[in-house]
Design a protein around this motif. Structure first.
Motif, PDB file in Angstrom:
ATOM      1  N   GLU A  33       0.832  -1.208   0.000  1.00  0.00           N
ATOM      2  CA  GLU A  33       0.000   0.000   0.000  1.00  0.00           C
ATOM      3  C   GLU A  33       0.863   1.253   0.000  1.00  0.00           C
ATOM      4  O   GLU A  33       0.528   2.243  -0.657  1.00  0.00           O
ATOM      5  CB  GLU A  33      -0.957   0.007   1.187  1.00  0.00           C
ATOM      6  CG  GLU A  33      -1.850   1.223   1.242  1.00  0.00           C
ATOM      7  CD  GLU A  33      -2.648   1.478  -0.042  1.00  0.00           C
ATOM      8  OE1 GLU A  33      -2.832   2.673  -0.375  1.00  0.00           O
ATOM      9  OE2 GLU A  33      -3.080   0.528  -0.718  1.00  0.00           O
ATOM     10  N   SER A  34       1.974   1.228   0.698  1.00  0.00           N
ATOM     11  CA  SER A  34       2.890   2.362   0.702  1.00  0.00           C
ATOM     12  C   SER A  34       3.453   2.604  -0.702  1.00  0.00           C
ATOM     13  O   SER A  34       3.567   3.748  -1.153  1.00  0.00           O
ATOM     14  CB  SER A  34       4.021   2.114   1.700  1.00  0.00           C
ATOM     15  OG  SER A  34       4.877   3.206   1.783  1.00  0.00           O
ATOM     16  N   VAL A  35       3.781   1.527  -1.401  1.00  0.00           N
ATOM     17  CA  VAL A  35       4.264   1.641  -2.785  1.00  0.00           C
ATOM     18  C   VAL A  35       3.153   2.188  -3.669  1.00  0.00           C
ATOM     19  O   VAL A  35       3.382   3.096  -4.485  1.00  0.00           O
ATOM     20  CB  VAL A  35       4.777   0.283  -3.305  1.00  0.00           C
ATOM     21  CG1 VAL A  35       5.051   0.336  -4.802  1.00  0.00           C
ATOM     22  CG2 VAL A  35       6.027  -0.148  -2.532  1.00  0.00           C
ATOM     23  N   ARG A  36       1.934   1.681  -3.522  1.00  0.00           N
ATOM     24  CA  ARG A  36       0.809   2.189  -4.326  1.00  0.00           C
ATOM     25  C   ARG A  36       0.579   3.676  -4.073  1.00  0.00           C
ATOM     26  O   ARG A  36       0.327   4.438  -5.008  1.00  0.00           O
ATOM     27  CB  ARG A  36      -0.456   1.385  -4.035  1.00  0.00           C
ATOM     28  CG  ARG A  36      -0.452  -0.009  -4.646  1.00  0.00           C
ATOM     29  CD  ARG A  36      -1.811  -0.687  -4.549  1.00  0.00           C
ATOM     30  NE  ARG A  36      -2.179  -1.014  -3.187  1.00  0.00           N
ATOM     31  CZ  ARG A  36      -1.933  -2.165  -2.577  1.00  0.00           C
ATOM     32  NH1 ARG A  36      -1.299  -3.129  -3.220  1.00  0.00           N
ATOM     33  NH2 ARG A  36      -2.335  -2.377  -1.339  1.00  0.00           N
ATOM     34  N   GLN A  37       0.690   4.092  -2.814  1.00  0.00           N
ATOM     35  CA  GLN A  37       0.513   5.502  -2.490  1.00  0.00           C
ATOM     36  C   GLN A  37       1.597   6.342  -3.169  1.00  0.00           C
ATOM     37  O   GLN A  37       1.314   7.407  -3.730  1.00  0.00           O
ATOM     38  CB  GLN A  37       0.557   5.708  -0.978  1.00  0.00           C
ATOM     39  CG  GLN A  37       0.330   7.146  -0.560  1.00  0.00           C
ATOM     40  CD  GLN A  37       0.363   7.303   0.942  1.00  0.00           C
ATOM     41  OE1 GLN A  37       0.956   6.503   1.656  1.00  0.00           O
ATOM     42  NE2 GLN A  37      -0.277   8.339   1.425  1.00  0.00           N
ATOM     43  N   GLY A  38       2.834   5.872  -3.134  1.00  0.00           N
ATOM     44  CA  GLY A  38       3.921   6.575  -3.820  1.00  0.00           C
ATOM     45  C   GLY A  38       3.686   6.662  -5.315  1.00  0.00           C
ATOM     46  O   GLY A  38       3.933   7.695  -5.937  1.00  0.00           O
ATOM     47  N   LEU A  39       3.174   5.581  -5.894  1.00  0.00           N
ATOM     48  CA  LEU A  39       2.869   5.580  -7.331  1.00  0.00           C
ATOM     49  C   LEU A  39       1.755   6.578  -7.662  1.00  0.00           C
ATOM     50  O   LEU A  39       1.830   7.297  -8.658  1.00  0.00           O
ATOM     51  CB  LEU A  39       2.458   4.186  -7.791  1.00  0.00           C
ATOM     52  CG  LEU A  39       3.570   3.163  -7.897  1.00  0.00           C
ATOM     53  CD1 LEU A  39       2.992   1.781  -8.169  1.00  0.00           C
ATOM     54  CD2 LEU A  39       4.552   3.557  -8.977  1.00  0.00           C
ATOM     55  N   ARG A  40       0.726   6.625  -6.818  1.00  0.00           N
ATOM     56  CA  ARG A  40      -0.358   7.589  -7.050  1.00  0.00           C
ATOM     57  C   ARG A  40       0.169   9.017  -7.025  1.00  0.00           C
ATOM     58  O   ARG A  40      -0.206   9.844  -7.866  1.00  0.00           O
ATOM     59  CB  ARG A  40      -1.465   7.403  -6.012  1.00  0.00           C
ATOM     60  CG  ARG A  40      -2.340   6.186  -6.249  1.00  0.00           C
ATOM     61  CD  ARG A  40      -3.580   6.187  -5.369  1.00  0.00           C
ATOM     62  NE  ARG A  40      -3.280   6.044  -3.956  1.00  0.00           N
ATOM     63  CZ  ARG A  40      -3.173   4.890  -3.319  1.00  0.00           C
ATOM     64  NH1 ARG A  40      -3.329   3.747  -3.971  1.00  0.00           N
ATOM     65  NH2 ARG A  40      -2.917   4.857  -2.025  1.00  0.00           N
ATOM     66  N   LEU A  41       1.049   9.312  -6.077  1.00  0.00           N
ATOM     67  CA  LEU A  41       1.634  10.650  -6.011  1.00  0.00           C
ATOM     68  C   LEU A  41       2.463  10.950  -7.255  1.00  0.00           C
ATOM     69  O   LEU A  41       2.378  12.041  -7.818  1.00  0.00           O
ATOM     70  CB  LEU A  41       2.506  10.778  -4.762  1.00  0.00           C
ATOM     71  CG  LEU A  41       1.771  10.851  -3.435  1.00  0.00           C
ATOM     72  CD1 LEU A  41       2.762  10.725  -2.287  1.00  0.00           C
ATOM     73  CD2 LEU A  41       0.991  12.151  -3.334  1.00  0.00           C
ATOM     74  N   ALA A  42       3.278   9.997  -7.673  1.00  0.00           N
ATOM     75  CA  ALA A  42       4.118  10.193  -8.853  1.00  0.00           C
ATOM     76  C   ALA A  42       3.264  10.383 -10.103  1.00  0.00           C
ATOM     77  O   ALA A  42       3.590  11.205 -10.965  1.00  0.00           O
ATOM     78  CB  ALA A  42       5.067   9.013  -9.036  1.00  0.00           C
ATOM     79  N   LEU A  43       2.166   9.653 -10.195  1.00  0.00           N
ATOM     80  CA  LEU A  43       1.285   9.804 -11.360  1.00  0.00           C
ATOM     81  C   LEU A  43       0.552  11.143 -11.335  1.00  0.00           C
ATOM     82  O   LEU A  43       0.343  11.758 -12.380  1.00  0.00           O
ATOM     83  CB  LEU A  43       0.276   8.658 -11.411  1.00  0.00           C
ATOM     84  CG  LEU A  43       0.842   7.320 -11.852  1.00  0.00           C
ATOM     85  CD1 LEU A  43      -0.158   6.203 -11.583  1.00  0.00           C
ATOM     86  CD2 LEU A  43       1.221   7.351 -13.321  1.00  0.00           C
ATOM     87  N   ALA A  44       0.176  11.606 -10.149  1.00  0.00           N
ATOM     88  CA  ALA A  44      -0.561  12.861 -10.037  1.00  0.00           C
ATOM     89  C   ALA A  44       0.342  14.067 -10.283  1.00  0.00           C
ATOM     90  O   ALA A  44      -0.087  15.060 -10.891  1.00  0.00           O
ATOM     91  CB  ALA A  44      -1.209  12.965  -8.662  1.00  0.00           C
ATOM     92  N   LEU A  45       1.589  13.988  -9.820  1.00  0.00           N
ATOM     93  CA  LEU A  45       2.526  15.119  -9.911  1.00  0.00           C
ATOM     94  C   LEU A  45       3.887  14.628 -10.401  1.00  0.00           C
ATOM     95  O   LEU A  45       4.884  14.699  -9.680  1.00  0.00           O
ATOM     96  CB  LEU A  45       2.674  15.771  -8.529  1.00  0.00           C
ATOM     97  CG  LEU A  45       1.387  16.244  -7.869  1.00  0.00           C
ATOM     98  CD1 LEU A  45       1.583  16.479  -6.391  1.00  0.00           C
ATOM     99  CD2 LEU A  45       0.906  17.503  -8.570  1.00  0.00           C
ATOM    100  N   PRO A  46       3.951  14.140 -11.619  1.00  0.00           N
ATOM    101  CA  PRO A  46       5.153  13.426 -12.070  1.00  0.00           C
ATOM    102  C   PRO A  46       6.449  14.236 -12.069  1.00  0.00           C
ATOM    103  O   PRO A  46       7.503  13.684 -11.832  1.00  0.00           O
ATOM    104  CB  PRO A  46       4.796  12.973 -13.487  1.00  0.00           C
ATOM    105  CG  PRO A  46       3.663  13.821 -13.904  1.00  0.00           C
ATOM    106  CD  PRO A  46       2.934  14.202 -12.662  1.00  0.00           C
ATOM    107  N   ARG A  47       6.371  15.508 -12.302  1.00  0.00           N
ATOM    108  CA  ARG A  47       7.610  16.295 -12.370  1.00  0.00           C
ATOM    109  C   ARG A  47       7.905  17.061 -11.082  1.00  0.00           C
ATOM    110  O   ARG A  47       8.837  17.848 -11.031  1.00  0.00           O
ATOM    111  CB  ARG A  47       7.557  17.243 -13.553  1.00  0.00           C
ATOM    112  CG  ARG A  47       7.424  16.499 -14.874  1.00  0.00           C
ATOM    113  CD  ARG A  47       7.759  17.344 -16.060  1.00  0.00           C
ATOM    114  NE  ARG A  47       7.442  16.680 -17.300  1.00  0.00           N
ATOM    115  CZ  ARG A  47       8.207  15.783 -17.898  1.00  0.00           C
ATOM    116  NH1 ARG A  47       9.341  15.439 -17.366  1.00  0.00           N
ATOM    117  NH2 ARG A  47       7.838  15.234 -19.042  1.00  0.00           N
TER     118      ARG A  47
END
Length: 75
Positions: A33-47
């Motif tokens: 879940e921690s990895v999924r949360q990190g992925l969601r953040l990266a997808l929402a604000l990739p740069r």
């Protein structure tokens, strides 16, 4: 946007999830879940995350000693 995992990163994820689950029941799912949360953040604000090296960005997981490294590429 698509997420493509490097095969070595995928293997490291599976091994880490298994390790945490062996340490305590449910901890492996907490890690996932921690990895999924990190992925969601990266997808929402990739740069918005800091550059690690070259064009590779880094998301630091909060609870676990792991970083998600990623690059943003055109389709």
């Amino acid at each position: 946007m698509r997420v493509i995992f490097d095969p070595l990163a995928q293997a490291e994820f599976v091994a880490a999830q298994r390790y945490y689950e062996e340490q305590r029941t449910g901890l492996g799912e907490n890690f996932a879940e921690s990895v999924r949360q990190g992925l969601r953040l990266a997808l929402a604000l990739p740069r918005s995350f800091p550059l690690e090296i070259g064009d590779v960005h880094r998301v630091v997981l909060r609870r676990f000693p792991f970083n998600l490294l990623y690059s943003v590429e055109a389709d």
